[in-house]
Motif scaffolding. Structure first.
Motif, PDB file in Angstrom:
ATOM      1  N   MET A  25       1.078  -0.906  -0.198  1.00  0.00           N
ATOM      2  CA  MET A  25       0.329   0.249  -0.378  1.00  0.00           C
ATOM      3  C   MET A  25       1.287   1.405   0.017  1.00  0.00           C
ATOM      4  SD  MET A  25      -2.333   1.696   2.847  1.00  0.00           S
ATOM      5  CE  MET A  25      -4.110   0.207   2.498  1.00  0.00           C
ATOM      6  N   ILE A  26       2.773   1.498   1.345  1.00  0.00           N
ATOM      7  CA  ILE A  26       2.559   2.589   0.752  1.00  0.00           C
ATOM      8  C   ILE A  26       3.787   2.973  -0.779  1.00  0.00           C
ATOM      9  CG2 ILE A  26       4.914   3.296   1.693  1.00  0.00           C
ATOM     10  CD1 ILE A  26       2.439   3.032   3.591  1.00  0.00           C
ATOM     11  N   GLU A  27       3.964   1.605  -0.887  1.00  0.00           N
ATOM     12  CA  GLU A  27       4.527   1.637  -2.337  1.00  0.00           C
ATOM     13  C   GLU A  27       3.889   2.729  -3.391  1.00  0.00           C
ATOM     14  OE1 GLU A  27       6.396  -1.905  -4.384  1.00  0.00           O
ATOM     15  OE2 GLU A  27       7.512  -1.636  -2.835  1.00  0.00           O
ATOM     16  N   THR A  28       2.110   1.823  -3.274  1.00  0.00           N
ATOM     17  CA  THR A  28       1.254   2.608  -4.548  1.00  0.00           C
ATOM     18  C   THR A  28       0.500   4.177  -4.123  1.00  0.00           C
ATOM     19  OG1 THR A  28      -0.177  -0.071  -4.520  1.00  0.00           O
ATOM     20  CG2 THR A  28      -1.662   2.019  -5.078  1.00  0.00           C
ATOM     21  N   ILE A  29       1.308   4.182  -2.621  1.00  0.00           N
ATOM     22  CA  ILE A  29       0.636   5.619  -2.165  1.00  0.00           C
ATOM     23  C   ILE A  29       1.826   6.709  -2.841  1.00  0.00           C
ATOM     24  CG2 ILE A  29       0.726   7.392  -0.389  1.00  0.00           C
ATOM     25  CD1 ILE A  29      -1.285   4.879   1.127  1.00  0.00           C
ATOM     26  N   LEU A  30       3.248   6.282  -2.249  1.00  0.00           N
ATOM     27  CA  LEU A  30       4.164   6.734  -3.016  1.00  0.00           C
ATOM     28  C   LEU A  30       4.582   7.279  -4.371  1.00  0.00           C
ATOM     29  CD1 LEU A  30       6.317   6.398  -0.180  1.00  0.00           C
ATOM     30  CD2 LEU A  30       4.710   8.170   0.023  1.00  0.00           C
ATOM     31  N   GLY A  31       4.318   5.952  -5.295  1.00  0.00           N
ATOM     32  CA  GLY A  31       4.512   5.828  -6.730  1.00  0.00           C
ATOM     33  C   GLY A  31       3.276   6.523  -7.159  1.00  0.00           C
ATOM     34  N   ARG A  32       1.926   6.720  -7.277  1.00  0.00           N
ATOM     35  CA  ARG A  32       0.960   7.805  -7.286  1.00  0.00           C
ATOM     36  C   ARG A  32       1.631   8.713  -7.941  1.00  0.00           C
ATOM     37  NH1 ARG A  32      -1.043  11.390  -7.773  1.00  0.00           N
ATOM     38  NH2 ARG A  32      -0.260  11.956  -5.847  1.00  0.00           N
ATOM     39  N   ARG A  33       1.042   9.394  -9.591  1.00  0.00           N
ATOM     40  CA  ARG A  33       1.415  10.265  -9.910  1.00  0.00           C
ATOM     41  C   ARG A  33       0.588  10.604 -10.983  1.00  0.00           C
ATOM     42  NH1 ARG A  33       6.078  13.624 -10.253  1.00  0.00           N
ATOM     43  NH2 ARG A  33       5.136  14.674  -9.911  1.00  0.00           N
ATOM     44  N   SER A  34       0.132  12.161 -11.066  1.00  0.00           N
ATOM     45  CA  SER A  34      -0.732  12.437 -12.551  1.00  0.00           C
ATOM     46  C   SER A  34       0.057  12.060 -13.803  1.00  0.00           C
ATOM     47  CB  SER A  34      -0.935  13.512 -12.627  1.00  0.00           C
ATOM     48  OG  SER A  34      -1.569  14.266 -11.052  1.00  0.00           O
ATOM     49  N   VAL A  35      -1.186  10.862 -14.395  1.00  0.00           N
ATOM     50  CA  VAL A  35      -0.681  10.570 -15.631  1.00  0.00           C
ATOM     51  C   VAL A  35      -1.498  11.323 -16.605  1.00  0.00           C
ATOM     52  CG1 VAL A  35      -0.281   8.328 -17.589  1.00  0.00           C
ATOM     53  CG2 VAL A  35       0.511   8.557 -15.094  1.00  0.00           C
ATOM     54  N   ARG A  36      -1.292  11.667 -18.085  1.00  0.00           N
ATOM     55  CA  ARG A  36      -2.087  12.794 -19.157  1.00  0.00           C
ATOM     56  C   ARG A  36      -2.416  12.321 -20.296  1.00  0.00           C
ATOM     57  NH1 ARG A  36      -0.001  16.310 -15.185  1.00  0.00           N
ATOM     58  NH2 ARG A  36      -1.748  17.374 -13.489  1.00  0.00           N
ATOM     59  N   GLU A  37      -1.408  11.167 -20.220  1.00  0.00           N
ATOM     60  CA  GLU A  37      -0.769  10.818 -22.019  1.00  0.00           C
ATOM     61  C   GLU A  37      -0.835   9.165 -22.304  1.00  0.00           C
ATOM     62  OE1 GLU A  37       3.788  12.772 -21.412  1.00  0.00           O
ATOM     63  OE2 GLU A  37       2.047  14.279 -22.332  1.00  0.00           O
ATOM     64  N   ALA A  38      -0.439   9.612 -23.519  1.00  0.00           N
ATOM     65  CA  ALA A  38      -0.672   7.894 -23.730  1.00  0.00           C
ATOM     66  C   ALA A  38      -1.062   7.642 -22.890  1.00  0.00           C
ATOM     67  CB  ALA A  38       1.276   7.521 -23.353  1.00  0.00           C
ATOM     68  N   PHE A  39      -2.651   6.847 -23.156  1.00  0.00           N
ATOM     69  CA  PHE A  39      -3.953   6.224 -22.687  1.00  0.00           C
ATOM     70  C   PHE A  39      -3.792   5.065 -23.838  1.00  0.00           C
ATOM     71  CE2 PHE A  39      -4.019   9.751 -19.748  1.00  0.00           C
ATOM     72  CZ  PHE A  39      -4.465   8.972 -19.066  1.00  0.00           C
ATOM     73  N   ALA A  40      -3.505   3.879 -23.199  1.00  0.00           N
ATOM     74  CA  ALA A  40      -4.292   3.030 -24.885  1.00  0.00           C
ATOM     75  C   ALA A  40      -6.166   2.976 -24.838  1.00  0.00           C
ATOM     76  CB  ALA A  40      -3.622   1.739 -23.824  1.00  0.00           C
ATOM     77  N   GLU A  41      -6.007   2.487 -26.312  1.00  0.00           N
ATOM     78  CA  GLU A  41      -7.548   1.519 -26.577  1.00  0.00           C
ATOM     79  C   GLU A  41      -8.602   1.504 -25.603  1.00  0.00           C
ATOM     80  OE1 GLU A  41      -9.831   3.445 -29.079  1.00  0.00           O
ATOM     81  OE2 GLU A  41      -7.649   4.957 -28.977  1.00  0.00           O
ATOM     82  N   ARG A  42      -7.551   0.523 -24.850  1.00  0.00           N
ATOM     83  CA  ARG A  42      -8.266  -0.772 -23.539  1.00  0.00           C
ATOM     84  C   ARG A  42      -9.231  -0.842 -23.341  1.00  0.00           C
ATOM     85  NH1 ARG A  42      -4.280  -3.642 -19.824  1.00  0.00           N
ATOM     86  NH2 ARG A  42      -5.243  -5.578 -18.659  1.00  0.00           N
ATOM     87  N   ALA A  43     -10.897  -1.112 -23.261  1.00  0.00           N
ATOM     88  CA  ALA A  43     -11.583  -0.605 -21.685  1.00  0.00           C
ATOM     89  C   ALA A  43     -11.374  -1.662 -20.512  1.00  0.00           C
ATOM     90  CB  ALA A  43     -12.652  -1.031 -22.231  1.00  0.00           C
ATOM     91  N   VAL A  44     -11.891  -0.792 -19.679  1.00  0.00           N
ATOM     92  CA  VAL A  44     -11.334  -1.222 -18.102  1.00  0.00           C
ATOM     93  C   VAL A  44     -12.268  -2.325 -17.995  1.00  0.00           C
ATOM     94  CG1 VAL A  44     -11.452  -0.454 -15.812  1.00  0.00           C
ATOM     95  CG2 VAL A  44     -10.439   1.200 -17.282  1.00  0.00           C
ATOM     96  N   PRO A  45     -12.125  -3.597 -17.665  1.00  0.00           N
ATOM     97  CA  PRO A  45     -12.917  -4.828 -16.978  1.00  0.00           C
ATOM     98  C   PRO A  45     -13.843  -4.098 -16.091  1.00  0.00           C
ATOM     99  CG  PRO A  45     -10.852  -5.126 -17.046  1.00  0.00           C
ATOM    100  CD  PRO A  45     -10.360  -3.965 -17.586  1.00  0.00           C
ATOM    101  N   GLU A  46     -15.687  -4.331 -16.655  1.00  0.00           N
ATOM    102  CA  GLU A  46     -16.794  -3.945 -15.369  1.00  0.00           C
ATOM    103  C   GLU A  46     -16.134  -4.811 -13.989  1.00  0.00           C
ATOM    104  OE1 GLU A  46     -19.488  -1.895 -16.626  1.00  0.00           O
ATOM    105  OE2 GLU A  46     -20.620  -3.099 -14.754  1.00  0.00           O
ATOM    106  N   GLU A  47     -15.729  -5.624 -14.133  1.00  0.00           N
ATOM    107  CA  GLU A  47     -15.683  -5.792 -11.842  1.00  0.00           C
ATOM    108  C   GLU A  47     -14.070  -4.626 -11.622  1.00  0.00           C
ATOM    109  OE1 GLU A  47     -14.727  -7.683 -14.891  1.00  0.00           O
ATOM    110  OE2 GLU A  47     -12.085  -8.893 -14.570  1.00  0.00           O
TER     111      GLU A  47
END
Ligand SMILES: Cc1cc2nc3c(=O)[nH]c(=O)nc-3n(C[C@H](O)[C@H](O)[C@H](O)COP(=O)(O)O)c2cc1C
Length: 212
Positions: free
Chosen positions: A1-23
């Protein structure tokens, strides 16, 4: 969890077309709903948009909004723009290129929304601002919880307030009269943004006096 919190940054580009699964979307949303809020008022309603046509429409509306180039926070004392430059065009671009956007509606049980707060004066206004602030803190907790859950699922993205420049169109498109806090945009992208440095002078320690 700490790694996820400290690694989170704003990402604004290069998004793949891939949809996010409903689950995955459901998991993210249920984490948002679990967030703390003052009086457990749960001041949020989450509009989960995966329809690219809606996102494209809102992105264009944001981009073409009146005064988009001058949309920066104003100093309430002078009415003058603060030091930042507008990022509306960049934010509109993000909105038009992600497969998932979660718009955060403020149900405003404490404040009844910005228009009501803006009409108050004196002590009522002061008290309403506290209530409004508490609502925003709850919404912030909800947003951050969803963002971290999304990172856990391998998604990246950014929370954006700029789209509120087209808040009327967001309201009518999503079907509510209430205010919005902003939109969390998510998708699959190369994270690639380095973690931030810990800024020590933003923390003040008040330790017990060990010499006493
Ligand atoms: C309340 C709020 C509003 C924001 N609005 C925008 C926005 O409109 N557009 C944008 O690109 N980023 C927006 N951001 C993201 C910030 O720019 C970003 O969090 C900040 O620069 C720190 O970078 P980091 O998220 O990578 O740590 C917003 C963040 C917050 C918390």
């Amino acid at each position: 969890m700490i790694e996820t919190i400290l690694g989170r940054r704003s990402v604004r580009e290069a998004f793949a077309e891939r949809a996010v699964p409903e689950e995955v979307v459901r998991s993210i949303v249920s984490c948002g709903l679990a967030a703390p809020s003052s009086k457990n008022a749960q001041p949020w309603r989450l509009h989960v948009v995966t329809d690219r046509a809606i996102l494209g429409h809102l992105a264009r509306t944001v981009e073409q909004a009146k005064n988009a180039a001058r949309y920066v926070p104003l100093d309430p004392a002078t009415g003058e723009p603060r030091r930042w430059t507008s990022t509306v065009a960049e934010s509109a671009h993000v909105l038009g290129h992600v497969p998932l956007a979660i718009f955060i509606e403020n149900r405003g049980e404490f404040s009844s929304g910005r228009t009501t707060v803006a009409a108050a004066t004196g002590d009522v206004l002061r008290s309403a601002l506290v209530g409004y602030g508490f609502e925003m803190i709850g919404l912030g907790a909800c947003i951050q919880t969803m963002w971290l859950a999304a990172e856990h699922h391998g998604l990246h993205g950014v929370f954006m307030g700029d789209p509120l420049i087209a808040e009327d169109e967001i309201r009518s498109t999503l079907g509510t009269d209430n205010d919005f806090a902003g939109v969390l945009c998510l998708g699959y992208a190369d994270g690639g943004v380095p973690p931030k440095e810990y800024v020590d002078d933003l923390v003040v320690w008040h330790r017990p006096d060990e010499t006493a």
